[in-house]
Design a protein around this motif. Sequence first.
Motif, PDB file in Angstrom:
ATOM      1  N   UNK A   1       0.822  -1.212   0.000  1.00  0.00           N
ATOM      2  CA  UNK A   1       0.000   0.000   0.000  1.00  0.00           C
ATOM      3  C   UNK A   1       0.858   1.264   0.000  1.00  0.00           C
ATOM      4  N   UNK A   2       2.152   1.107   0.133  1.00  0.00           N
ATOM      5  CA  UNK A   2       3.049   2.260   0.142  1.00  0.00           C
ATOM      6  C   UNK A   2       2.963   3.028  -1.169  1.00  0.00           C
ATOM      7  N   UNK A   3       2.681   4.315  -1.073  1.00  0.00           N
ATOM      8  CA  UNK A   3       2.507   5.150  -2.257  1.00  0.00           C
ATOM      9  C   UNK A   3       2.225   6.580  -1.815  1.00  0.00           C
ATOM     10  N   UNK A   4       2.211   7.477  -2.783  1.00  0.00           N
ATOM     11  CA  UNK A   4       1.672   8.814  -2.559  1.00  0.00           C
ATOM     12  C   UNK A   4       0.188   8.763  -2.897  1.00  0.00           C
ATOM     13  N   UNK A   5      -0.634   9.214  -1.982  1.00  0.00           N
ATOM     14  CA  UNK A   5      -2.077   9.180  -2.147  1.00  0.00           C
ATOM     15  C   UNK A   5      -2.591  10.576  -2.492  1.00  0.00           C
ATOM     16  N   UNK A   6      -3.446  10.626  -3.506  1.00  0.00           N
ATOM     17  CA  UNK A   6      -3.996  11.875  -3.985  1.00  0.00           C
ATOM     18  C   UNK A   6      -5.523  11.827  -3.903  1.00  0.00           C
TER      19      UNK A   6
ATOM     20  N   UNK B   1     -19.114  24.688  -7.467  1.00  0.00           N
ATOM     21  CA  UNK B   1     -18.746  25.880  -6.715  1.00  0.00           C
ATOM     22  C   UNK B   1     -19.932  26.793  -6.432  1.00  0.00           C
ATOM     23  N   UNK B   2     -20.912  26.769  -7.345  1.00  0.00           N
ATOM     24  CA  UNK B   2     -22.096  27.621  -7.156  1.00  0.00           C
ATOM     25  C   UNK B   2     -23.347  26.800  -7.401  1.00  0.00           C
ATOM     26  N   UNK B   3     -24.459  27.278  -6.903  1.00  0.00           N
ATOM     27  CA  UNK B   3     -25.710  26.522  -6.957  1.00  0.00           C
ATOM     28  C   UNK B   3     -26.042  26.061  -8.370  1.00  0.00           C
ATOM     29  N   UNK B   4     -25.906  26.906  -9.352  1.00  0.00           N
ATOM     30  CA  UNK B   4     -26.251  26.548 -10.728  1.00  0.00           C
ATOM     31  C   UNK B   4     -25.004  26.387 -11.593  1.00  0.00           C
ATOM     32  N   UNK B   5     -23.877  26.140 -10.945  1.00  0.00           N
ATOM     33  CA  UNK B   5     -22.635  25.961 -11.685  1.00  0.00           C
ATOM     34  C   UNK B   5     -22.393  24.516 -12.073  1.00  0.00           C
ATOM     35  N   UNK B   6     -21.424  24.306 -12.944  1.00  0.00           N
ATOM     36  CA  UNK B   6     -21.028  22.961 -13.348  1.00  0.00           C
ATOM     37  C   UNK B   6     -19.996  22.401 -12.380  1.00  0.00           C
ATOM     38  N   UNK B   7     -19.865  21.086 -12.390  1.00  0.00           N
ATOM     39  CA  UNK B   7     -18.812  20.456 -11.602  1.00  0.00           C
ATOM     40  C   UNK B   7     -17.445  20.742 -12.224  1.00  0.00           C
ATOM     41  N   UNK B   8     -16.481  20.930 -11.344  1.00  0.00           N
ATOM     42  CA  UNK B   8     -15.100  21.115 -11.787  1.00  0.00           C
ATOM     43  C   UNK B   8     -14.219  20.144 -11.022  1.00  0.00           C
ATOM     44  N   UNK B   9     -13.168  19.683 -11.663  1.00  0.00           N
ATOM     45  CA  UNK B   9     -12.282  18.716 -11.032  1.00  0.00           C
ATOM     46  C   UNK B   9     -11.080  19.376 -10.387  1.00  0.00           C
ATOM     47  N   UNK B  10     -10.701  18.870  -9.205  1.00  0.00           N
ATOM     48  CA  UNK B  10      -9.545  19.380  -8.472  1.00  0.00           C
ATOM     49  C   UNK B  10      -8.742  18.206  -7.904  1.00  0.00           C
ATOM     50  N   UNK B  11      -7.423  18.414  -7.824  1.00  0.00           N
ATOM     51  CA  UNK B  11      -6.520  17.424  -7.237  1.00  0.00           C
ATOM     52  C   UNK B  11      -5.862  17.980  -5.988  1.00  0.00           C
ATOM     53  N   UNK B  12      -5.654  17.094  -5.010  1.00  0.00           N
ATOM     54  CA  UNK B  12      -4.852  17.448  -3.858  1.00  0.00           C
ATOM     55  C   UNK B  12      -3.376  17.351  -4.187  1.00  0.00           C
ATOM     56  N   UNK B  13      -2.544  17.778  -3.236  1.00  0.00           N
ATOM     57  CA  UNK B  13      -1.103  17.820  -3.480  1.00  0.00           C
ATOM     58  C   UNK B  13      -0.433  16.469  -3.251  1.00  0.00           C
ATOM     59  N   UNK B  14      -1.148  15.555  -2.647  1.00  0.00           N
ATOM     60  CA  UNK B  14      -0.594  14.235  -2.376  1.00  0.00           C
ATOM     61  C   UNK B  14      -0.050  14.134  -0.968  1.00  0.00           C
ATOM     62  N   UNK B  15      -0.183  12.944  -0.387  1.00  0.00           N
ATOM     63  CA  UNK B  15       0.371  12.680   0.940  1.00  0.00           C
ATOM     64  C   UNK B  15       1.010  11.285   0.912  1.00  0.00           C
ATOM     65  N   UNK B  16       2.194  11.197   1.496  1.00  0.00           N
ATOM     66  CA  UNK B  16       2.952   9.948   1.456  1.00  0.00           C
ATOM     67  C   UNK B  16       2.454   8.988   2.526  1.00  0.00           C
ATOM     68  N   UNK B  17       2.208   7.757   2.108  1.00  0.00           N
ATOM     69  CA  UNK B  17       1.892   6.666   3.031  1.00  0.00           C
ATOM     70  C   UNK B  17       2.972   5.605   2.855  1.00  0.00           C
ATOM     71  N   UNK B  18       3.631   5.274   3.946  1.00  0.00           N
ATOM     72  CA  UNK B  18       4.678   4.257   3.919  1.00  0.00           C
ATOM     73  C   UNK B  18       4.351   3.185   4.949  1.00  0.00           C
ATOM     74  N   UNK B  19       4.297   1.943   4.484  1.00  0.00           N
ATOM     75  CA  UNK B  19       3.975   0.814   5.354  1.00  0.00           C
ATOM     76  C   UNK B  19       5.204  -0.075   5.440  1.00  0.00           C
ATOM     77  N   UNK B  20       5.711  -0.224   6.638  1.00  0.00           N
ATOM     78  CA  UNK B  20       6.907  -1.048   6.845  1.00  0.00           C
ATOM     79  C   UNK B  20       6.509  -2.480   7.201  1.00  0.00           C
ATOM     80  N   UNK B  21       7.356  -3.402   6.784  1.00  0.00           N
ATOM     81  CA  UNK B  21       7.047  -4.821   7.047  1.00  0.00           C
ATOM     82  C   UNK B  21       7.622  -5.278   8.372  1.00  0.00           C
TER      83      UNK B  21
END
Length: 121
Positions: free
Chosen positions: A89-94, A101-121
Amino acid sequence: QVQLVESGGGLVQAGGSLRLSCTVSGSIFRISAGGWYRQAPGKERELVANIISSGGTNYADSVKGRFTISRDNTKNRLYLQMNSLKPEDTAVYYCNLRIQRRLFGNDEGYWGQGTQVTVSS
């Protein structure tokens, strides 16, 4: 201006748990849908889980039964609860959100900056 702020990543031993959060900063009407993706070194970005406008969810086979995606519309936040973590599962998660954004607006796509997840054995 809308931005996504991710938190909750870190280093954990195999079998442990983490909860990722993706918070919207800025004024919006609602989160329509969202998903969590991950990218491991040398691999392509892959979908981990997503949640649609009705609340239905989908998961990659590799995380079914271990991960849970959810959202809190009052806090404009998306979560990924990760249990029984494995080294693979180790990876950068986004996070990726479809935001109205507004009541009668269209959907827009956005990405997060990413967060590191590291799983040690």
